[in-house]
Design a protein around this motif. Structure first.
Motif, PDB file in Angstrom:
ATOM      1  N   ARG A  38       0.770  -1.302  -0.135  1.00  0.00           N
ATOM      2  CA  ARG A  38      -0.078  -0.064  -0.056  1.00  0.00           C
ATOM      3  C   ARG A  38       0.949   1.164   0.047  1.00  0.00           C
ATOM      4  O   ARG A  38       1.949   1.040   0.393  1.00  0.00           O
ATOM      5  CB  ARG A  38      -1.185   0.022   1.148  1.00  0.00           C
ATOM      6  N   GLN A  39       0.183   2.414  -0.666  1.00  0.00           N
ATOM      7  CA  GLN A  39       1.050   3.667  -0.595  1.00  0.00           C
ATOM      8  C   GLN A  39       0.176   4.837  -0.031  1.00  0.00           C
ATOM      9  O   GLN A  39      -0.931   5.018  -0.920  1.00  0.00           O
ATOM     10  CB  GLN A  39       1.525   3.754  -2.018  1.00  0.00           C
ATOM     11  N   ALA A  40       0.491   5.207   1.123  1.00  0.00           N
ATOM     12  CA  ALA A  40      -0.475   6.346   1.614  1.00  0.00           C
ATOM     13  C   ALA A  40      -0.140   7.865   0.958  1.00  0.00           C
ATOM     14  O   ALA A  40       1.058   7.721   0.350  1.00  0.00           O
ATOM     15  CB  ALA A  40      -0.430   6.555   3.145  1.00  0.00           C
ATOM     16  N   PRO A  41      -0.898   8.670   0.925  1.00  0.00           N
ATOM     17  CA  PRO A  41      -0.414   9.959   0.279  1.00  0.00           C
ATOM     18  C   PRO A  41       0.684  10.637   0.668  1.00  0.00           C
ATOM     19  O   PRO A  41       0.754  10.602   2.072  1.00  0.00           O
ATOM     20  CB  PRO A  41      -1.902  10.956   0.579  1.00  0.00           C
ATOM     21  N   GLY A  42       1.738  10.843  -0.111  1.00  0.00           N
ATOM     22  CA  GLY A  42       2.829  11.463   0.308  1.00  0.00           C
ATOM     23  C   GLY A  42       3.765  10.707   1.109  1.00  0.00           C
ATOM     24  O   GLY A  42       4.747  10.900   1.664  1.00  0.00           O
ATOM     25  N   LYS A  43       3.512   9.220   1.085  1.00  0.00           N
ATOM     26  CA  LYS A  43       4.590   8.332   1.753  1.00  0.00           C
ATOM     27  C   LYS A  43       4.850   7.180   0.462  1.00  0.00           C
ATOM     28  O   LYS A  43       4.337   7.004  -0.282  1.00  0.00           O
ATOM     29  CB  LYS A  43       3.985   7.591   2.824  1.00  0.00           C
ATOM     30  N   GLY A  44       5.959   6.380   1.026  1.00  0.00           N
ATOM     31  CA  GLY A  44       6.553   5.574  -0.007  1.00  0.00           C
ATOM     32  C   GLY A  44       5.643   4.291   0.078  1.00  0.00           C
ATOM     33  O   GLY A  44       4.653   4.063   0.915  1.00  0.00           O
ATOM     34  N   ARG A  45       5.757   3.354  -0.875  1.00  0.00           N
ATOM     35  CA  ARG A  45       5.079   2.155  -0.890  1.00  0.00           C
ATOM     36  C   ARG A  45       5.756   1.164   0.194  1.00  0.00           C
ATOM     37  O   ARG A  45       6.896   0.901   0.412  1.00  0.00           O
ATOM     38  CB  ARG A  45       5.059   1.412  -2.213  1.00  0.00           C
ATOM     39  N   GLU A  46       4.504   0.541   0.975  1.00  0.00           N
ATOM     40  CA  GLU A  46       5.100  -0.393   2.184  1.00  0.00           C
ATOM     41  C   GLU A  46       4.604  -1.841   1.832  1.00  0.00           C
ATOM     42  O   GLU A  46       3.218  -1.791   1.481  1.00  0.00           O
ATOM     43  CB  GLU A  46       4.939   0.102   3.341  1.00  0.00           C
ATOM     44  N   MET A  47       5.121  -2.786   2.045  1.00  0.00           N
ATOM     45  CA  MET A  47       4.557  -4.280   1.920  1.00  0.00           C
ATOM     46  C   MET A  47       3.481  -4.439   3.190  1.00  0.00           C
ATOM     47  O   MET A  47       4.013  -4.001   4.390  1.00  0.00           O
ATOM     48  CB  MET A  47       5.572  -5.386   2.246  1.00  0.00           C
ATOM     49  N   VAL A  48       2.346  -4.807   3.020  1.00  0.00           N
ATOM     50  CA  VAL A  48       1.432  -5.274   3.969  1.00  0.00           C
ATOM     51  C   VAL A  48       1.342  -6.692   4.388  1.00  0.00           C
ATOM     52  O   VAL A  48       1.493  -6.938   5.689  1.00  0.00           O
ATOM     53  CB  VAL A  48       0.008  -4.984   3.263  1.00  0.00           C
ATOM     54  N   TYR A  52       3.446 -16.991   1.012  1.00  0.00           N
ATOM     55  CA  TYR A  52       4.462 -18.058   0.314  1.00  0.00           C
ATOM     56  C   TYR A  52       3.907 -19.299  -0.449  1.00  0.00           C
ATOM     57  O   TYR A  52       2.522 -19.299  -0.317  1.00  0.00           O
ATOM     58  CB  TYR A  52       5.493 -18.540   1.432  1.00  0.00           C
ATOM     59  N   THR A  53       4.716 -19.957  -0.953  1.00  0.00           N
ATOM     60  CA  THR A  53       4.151 -21.012  -1.921  1.00  0.00           C
ATOM     61  C   THR A  53       3.862 -21.975  -0.849  1.00  0.00           C
ATOM     62  O   THR A  53       2.748 -22.785  -1.412  1.00  0.00           O
ATOM     63  CB  THR A  53       5.178 -21.538  -2.866  1.00  0.00           C
ATOM     64  N   SER A  54       4.270 -22.208   0.427  1.00  0.00           N
ATOM     65  CA  SER A  54       3.734 -22.982   1.263  1.00  0.00           C
ATOM     66  C   SER A  54       2.297 -22.580   1.725  1.00  0.00           C
ATOM     67  O   SER A  54       1.640 -23.550   2.320  1.00  0.00           O
ATOM     68  CB  SER A  54       4.568 -23.276   2.321  1.00  0.00           C
ATOM     69  N   GLY A  55       1.947 -21.396   1.461  1.00  0.00           N
ATOM     70  CA  GLY A  55       0.528 -21.077   2.092  1.00  0.00           C
ATOM     71  C   GLY A  55       0.673 -20.062   3.322  1.00  0.00           C
ATOM     72  O   GLY A  55      -0.170 -19.580   3.868  1.00  0.00           O
ATOM     73  N   HIS A  56       1.828 -20.376   3.907  1.00  0.00           N
ATOM     74  CA  HIS A  56       2.104 -19.304   5.097  1.00  0.00           C
ATOM     75  C   HIS A  56       2.498 -17.930   4.667  1.00  0.00           C
ATOM     76  O   HIS A  56       2.520 -17.800   3.527  1.00  0.00           O
ATOM     77  CB  HIS A  56       3.480 -19.963   5.757  1.00  0.00           C
ATOM     78  N   ALA A  57       1.857 -17.205   5.703  1.00  0.00           N
ATOM     79  CA  ALA A  57       1.877 -15.740   5.560  1.00  0.00           C
ATOM     80  C   ALA A  57       2.877 -15.014   6.156  1.00  0.00           C
ATOM     81  O   ALA A  57       2.949 -15.282   7.301  1.00  0.00           O
ATOM     82  CB  ALA A  57       0.595 -15.429   5.506  1.00  0.00           C
ATOM     83  N   TYR A  58       3.101 -13.790   5.887  1.00  0.00           N
ATOM     84  CA  TYR A  58       3.912 -12.839   6.560  1.00  0.00           C
ATOM     85  C   TYR A  58       3.128 -11.466   6.616  1.00  0.00           C
ATOM     86  O   TYR A  58       2.696 -11.101   5.491  1.00  0.00           O
ATOM     87  CB  TYR A  58       5.101 -12.696   6.110  1.00  0.00           C
ATOM     88  N   TYR A  59       2.916 -10.845   7.711  1.00  0.00           N
ATOM     89  CA  TYR A  59       2.238  -9.533   7.967  1.00  0.00           C
ATOM     90  C   TYR A  59       3.335  -8.375   8.541  1.00  0.00           C
ATOM     91  O   TYR A  59       3.925  -8.709   9.558  1.00  0.00           O
ATOM     92  CB  TYR A  59       0.949  -9.730   8.682  1.00  0.00           C
ATOM     93  N   ASP A  60       2.947  -7.390   8.081  1.00  0.00           N
ATOM     94  CA  ASP A  60       3.638  -6.267   8.684  1.00  0.00           C
ATOM     95  C   ASP A  60       2.960  -6.105   9.814  1.00  0.00           C
ATOM     96  O   ASP A  60       1.699  -6.331  10.293  1.00  0.00           O
ATOM     97  CB  ASP A  60       3.469  -4.805   7.828  1.00  0.00           C
ATOM     98  N   ASN A  61       3.691  -5.447  11.039  1.00  0.00           N
ATOM     99  CA  ASN A  61       3.224  -5.296  12.453  1.00  0.00           C
ATOM    100  C   ASN A  61       1.827  -4.509  12.322  1.00  0.00           C
ATOM    101  O   ASN A  61       1.006  -4.810  13.323  1.00  0.00           O
ATOM    102  CB  ASN A  61       4.244  -4.914  13.429  1.00  0.00           C
ATOM    103  N   SER A  62       1.818  -3.403  11.652  1.00  0.00           N
ATOM    104  CA  SER A  62       0.631  -2.611  11.543  1.00  0.00           C
ATOM    105  C   SER A  62      -0.593  -3.176  11.061  1.00  0.00           C
ATOM    106  O   SER A  62      -1.742  -2.643  11.594  1.00  0.00           O
ATOM    107  CB  SER A  62       0.850  -1.293  10.587  1.00  0.00           C
ATOM    108  N   VAL A  63      -0.591  -4.444  10.547  1.00  0.00           N
ATOM    109  CA  VAL A  63      -1.817  -4.933  10.187  1.00  0.00           C
ATOM    110  C   VAL A  63      -2.080  -6.362  10.865  1.00  0.00           C
ATOM    111  O   VAL A  63      -3.030  -6.828  10.600  1.00  0.00           O
ATOM    112  CB  VAL A  63      -1.726  -5.044   8.644  1.00  0.00           C
TER     113      VAL A  63
END
Length: 122
Positions: A38-48, A52-63
């Protein structure tokens, strides 16, 4: 040719939910690492989140605990379920494709969608 098309964005009040979907063509989402940014107005793009191919997921702490990334093999989509939305979640949300898991972990993203806007009001 790989094409990613996002949908599902919109305007909601804080505390609400939205479900984003990323439809892929020319590419099998279940065979590769996929991510939402996601990219908020005036900010850089960040991963949310990334899945993975295994189905496991990684999340940013903010979400973490509020968002869930998943794949639908039948539809060849990657979805992002967003709950308990906050005004700071506002931004343009992008789907991206990578390759093997180590590639997305290292930040190698090959293709991007055009984005879908999410606006959360207080």
């Amino acid at each position: 040719q790989v094409q990613l098309v996002e949908s599902g964005g919109g305007s909601v009040q804080a505390g609400g939910s939205l479900r984003l979907s990323c439809a892929a063509s020319g590419y099998t989402v279940s065979d590769n690492c996929m991510g939402w940014f996601r990219q908020a107005p005036g900010k850089g793009r960040e991963m949310v989140a990334r899945i993975y191919t295994s189905g496991h997921a990684y999340y940013d702490n903010s979400v973490k605990g509020r968002f869930t990334i998943s794949r639908d093999k039948a539809k060849n989509t990657v979805d992002l379920q967003m709950s308990s939305l906050k005004p700071e979640d506002t931004g343009m949300y992008y789907c991206a494709s990578s390759g093997r898991d180590y590639e997305c972990i290292s930040g190698s993203w090959n293709n991007w969608g055009q984005g879908t806007q999410v606006t959360v009001s207080s």
